[in-house]
Design a protein around this motif. Structure first.
Motif, PDB file in Angstrom:
ATOM      1  N   GLN A 221     -36.251  99.317  -4.020  1.00 48.76           N
ATOM      2  CA  GLN A 221     -35.404  98.153  -4.263  1.00 48.76           C
ATOM      3  C   GLN A 221     -35.553  97.652  -5.689  1.00 48.76           C
ATOM      4  O   GLN A 221     -34.576  97.290  -6.339  1.00 48.76           O
ATOM      5  CB  GLN A 221     -35.742  97.033  -3.277  1.00 48.76           C
TER       6      GLN A 221
ATOM      7  N   PHE B 142     -21.747  99.269   5.124  1.00 51.79           N
ATOM      8  CA  PHE B 142     -22.936  98.603   4.594  1.00 51.79           C
ATOM      9  C   PHE B 142     -22.636  97.857   3.305  1.00 51.79           C
ATOM     10  O   PHE B 142     -23.523  97.285   2.693  1.00 51.79           O
ATOM     11  CB  PHE B 142     -24.084  99.608   4.380  1.00 51.79           C
TER      12      PHE B 142
ATOM     13  N   ASP C 105     -29.563  90.300   3.851  1.00 46.86           N
ATOM     14  CA  ASP C 105     -29.955  90.438   5.244  1.00 46.86           C
ATOM     15  C   ASP C 105     -28.715  90.302   6.143  1.00 46.86           C
ATOM     16  O   ASP C 105     -27.595  90.141   5.657  1.00 46.86           O
ATOM     17  CB  ASP C 105     -31.058  89.439   5.617  1.00 46.86           C
ATOM     18  N   ALA C 106     -28.938  90.329   7.459  1.00 46.09           N
ATOM     19  CA  ALA C 106     -27.831  90.273   8.422  1.00 46.09           C
ATOM     20  C   ALA C 106     -27.065  88.962   8.355  1.00 46.09           C
ATOM     21  O   ALA C 106     -25.891  88.902   8.722  1.00 46.09           O
ATOM     22  CB  ALA C 106     -28.370  90.488   9.831  1.00 46.09           C
ATOM     23  N   ASP C 107     -27.709  87.902   7.848  1.00 44.49           N
ATOM     24  CA  ASP C 107     -27.051  86.601   7.734  1.00 44.49           C
ATOM     25  C   ASP C 107     -26.308  86.440   6.408  1.00 44.49           C
ATOM     26  O   ASP C 107     -25.752  85.388   6.140  1.00 44.49           O
ATOM     27  CB  ASP C 107     -28.088  85.481   7.875  1.00 44.49           C
TER      28      ASP C 107
ATOM     29  N   LYS D 132     -34.169 101.892   5.510  1.00 44.53           N
ATOM     30  CA  LYS D 132     -34.379 100.736   4.647  1.00 44.53           C
ATOM     31  C   LYS D 132     -35.143 101.166   3.388  1.00 44.53           C
ATOM     32  O   LYS D 132     -36.168 101.830   3.482  1.00 44.53           O
ATOM     33  CB  LYS D 132     -35.168  99.657   5.384  1.00 44.53           C
TER      34      LYS D 132
ATOM     35  N   LEU E 291     -25.589  95.408   2.537  1.00 43.98           N
ATOM     36  CA  LEU E 291     -26.287  94.854   3.698  1.00 43.98           C
ATOM     37  C   LEU E 291     -27.400  95.827   4.080  1.00 43.98           C
ATOM     38  O   LEU E 291     -27.144  96.902   4.613  1.00 43.98           O
ATOM     39  CB  LEU E 291     -25.306  94.649   4.851  1.00 43.98           C
ATOM     40  N   ILE E 292     -28.628  95.458   3.790  1.00 45.07           N
ATOM     41  CA  ILE E 292     -29.768  96.366   3.923  1.00 45.07           C
ATOM     42  C   ILE E 292     -29.994  96.834   5.356  1.00 45.07           C
ATOM     43  O   ILE E 292     -30.393  97.976   5.586  1.00 45.07           O
ATOM     44  CB  ILE E 292     -31.044  95.736   3.328  1.00 45.07           C
ATOM     45  N   GLU E 293     -29.718  95.987   6.334  1.00 43.22           N
ATOM     46  CA  GLU E 293     -29.991  96.347   7.724  1.00 43.22           C
ATOM     47  C   GLU E 293     -28.988  97.348   8.289  1.00 43.22           C
ATOM     48  O   GLU E 293     -29.205  97.887   9.369  1.00 43.22           O
ATOM     49  CB  GLU E 293     -30.066  95.084   8.570  1.00 43.22           C
ATOM     50  N   ARG E 294     -27.923  97.625   7.573  1.00 40.13           N
ATOM     51  CA  ARG E 294     -26.935  98.598   8.032  1.00 40.13           C
ATOM     52  C   ARG E 294     -27.146  99.976   7.409  1.00 40.13           C
ATOM     53  O   ARG E 294     -26.436 100.912   7.757  1.00 40.13           O
ATOM     54  CB  ARG E 294     -25.523  98.105   7.717  1.00 40.13           C
TER      55      ARG E 294
ATOM     56  N   LEU F   9     -31.881  88.991  -0.403  1.00 43.65           N
ATOM     57  CA  LEU F   9     -33.311  89.139  -0.173  1.00 43.65           C
ATOM     58  C   LEU F   9     -34.093  88.616  -1.355  1.00 43.65           C
ATOM     59  O   LEU F   9     -33.635  88.686  -2.504  1.00 43.65           O
ATOM     60  CB  LEU F   9     -33.661  90.606   0.083  1.00 43.65           C
TER      61      LEU F   9
END
Length: 111
Positions: free
Chosen positions: A92, A15, A102-104, A86, A79-82, A108
């Motif tokens: 945060q 992550f 994000d994943a890209d 959350k 990487l928050i999505e990993r 954020l």
């Protein structure tokens, strides 16, 4: 003499967005909200997923036999999505030096 041991396989989800981070050692026990079957997984929010959040755990820690030390990332790019859970908005904001993406790979909003 040759020592032979059973091979074990682990599935770790990375992550970290960057190799640069700062972590401090904290102590956790089996009362921590993120503990599952006696293990606090890497990527858990410490100490809680709310405005008291200080950082994200860097590794799994087994707390079945009592309190254990764990590294907590207090500054870095993640990487928050990993993450297993959350972080809520309040968490945060509380972790001011932890930047979430994000994943890209886009930071954020509000970071």
């Amino acid at each position: 003499m040759v020592y032979v041991k059973k091979t074990e396989t682990f599935d770790d989800i990375n992550f970290l967005k960057s190799q640069n981070f700062i972590s401090f050692t904290k102590q956790v026990d089996d009362t921590h909200a993120g503990v599952v079957k006696g293990v606090l997984p890497a990527g858990s929010i410490f100490p809680a997923n709310d405005a008291t959040a200080e950082g994200i755990t860097i590794n799994d820690v087994n707390v079945l036999n009592g309190p254990q030390p764990v590294g907590v990332i207090v500054e870095g790019h993640l990487l928050i999505e990993r993450l297993p859970v959350k972080p809520v908005d309040a968490a945060q904001k509380a972790m001011r030096e932890v930047k979430f993406y994000d994943a890209d790979g886009k930071m954020l909003a509000g970071q």
